[in-house]
Design an enzyme around this catalytic site. Structure first.
Site, PDB file in Angstrom:
ATOM      1  CB  SER A  62      -0.942   0.016   1.205  1.00 47.34           C
ATOM      2  OG  SER A  62      -1.950  -0.951   1.045  1.00 47.34           O
ATOM      3  CE  LYS A 210      -1.967   4.089   2.272  1.00 48.82           C
ATOM      4  NZ  LYS A 210      -2.180   2.898   3.114  1.00 48.82           N
ATOM      5  N   GLY A 212       2.107  -0.183   4.897  1.00 42.05           N
ATOM      6  CA  GLY A 212       1.838  -1.181   3.869  1.00 42.05           C
ATOM      7  C   GLY A 212       2.269  -2.533   4.392  1.00 42.05           C
TER       8      GLY A 212
END
Length: 293
Positions: A62, A210, A212
């Site tokens: 991600s 972010k 992931g």
């Protein structure tokens, strides 16, 4: 004002597709635990901390949404934080639960890691644009071929397939984004930056970034859920810091045993807890991070 989010999505068996994996047949790093921790002073690109193997490439999972957003704004697929609004259609992936169904805009896509929104963007951009732009950004191997013989690169290149990236490449990309030195318009870079959620790390620190997560894919196509990879990438800012100093960070970990929940969200939670102690041991300066390293 920074957005503080703490969304926890239901994790189903099929979330391995959303979390991503190594390319089929690729060897997983042997080291368990924290594979790499990097901290870079964004303006000077001085390396303040580099621990572990930060050159090994694994799936971005991600975290690829960050360069994808920048490319999407540059190419006009995305307009602003709330446009376009696309509506989930039956047959599109929805294992993220209710937040993945209904109407989704770019901010919601980034906050909830909505896979089908990424897939629609990728189809609109196409192989040639994705490969050319990602290569120009220096984000990993820029391989959007997908699984061998499956022609699924626009759906899965970054989530259990061919695209891989190292922690050093993540750091170089993020410093470029913050410094507006990527080969994209300043507006596209600013809009991509603005999508990322912020988190309170305590002791006056805010971390924007972010997560992931991924599971290594075996040669037979199954996934090794005992060796999950977790990323958390972004930048840290201290309250009251003069001149708006921002420290780019990259954390990559790998599980030693099978754990519950997303490796990426667990990596984020652990790094947020560790950050104040990490920040206290950072030197004032360091050698520059080179794209040739």
């Amino acid at each position: 004002m920074a957005r503080i989010t703490g969304t926890a999505l239901a994790v189903l068996v099929l979330t391995v597709l959303a979390l991503g994996a190594l390319a089929p047949g690729a060897a997983a790093p042997a080291q368990a635990g924290a594979l790499c921790t990097m901290v870079i002073e964004s303006a000077s690109r001085a390396v303040l901390l580099e621990e572990g193997d930060c050159a090994v490439r694994v799936t971005p999972a991600s975290t690829f949404k960050v360069p994808l957003a920048a490319i999407g704004y540059e190419e006009g697929v995305l307009s602003d934080a709330h446009a376009p609004v696309w509506t989930w259609a039956k047959g599109e992936v929805d294992w993220g639960g209710d937040p993945w169904r209904g109407d989704v805009d770019p901010m919601h896509w980034m906050d909830y890691s909505v896979v089908w929104y990424s897939q629609r963007m990728a189809r609109q951009l196409g192989h040639a644009v994705l490969e050319q732009r990602t290569r120009a950004l220096g984000f990993g191997n820029a391989d959007f071929s997908g699984d061998p013989g499956q022609d699924n690169g626009l759906e899965r290149a970054w989530i259990a397939s061919s695209l891989t990236v190292s922690a050093r490449e993540q750091a170089l990309f993020l410093t470029g984004l913050l410094n507006r030195t990527l080969p994209l318009s300043e507006g596209a870079q600013a809009q991509a930056e603005a999508l990322l959620p912020a988190h309170d790390a305590g002791e006056g620190w805010t971390l924007t970034g972010k997560p992931g997560g991924a599971y290594p894919q075996r040669a037979d196509g199954s996934f090794d859920r005992s060796r999950g990879f977790g990323w958390f990438v972004g930048w840290a800012e201290a309250k009251g810091e003069e001149n708006g100093r921002r420290l780019v960070f990259v954390r990559l970990v790998q599980d030693e045993t099978r754990e519950r929940g997303s490796p990426g969200r667990r990596a984020r939670a652990a790094f947020l807890e560790e950050w104040p102690a990490i920040a206290k041991r950072l030197p004032a300066d360091g050698p520059p991070l080179s794209s040739k390293d």
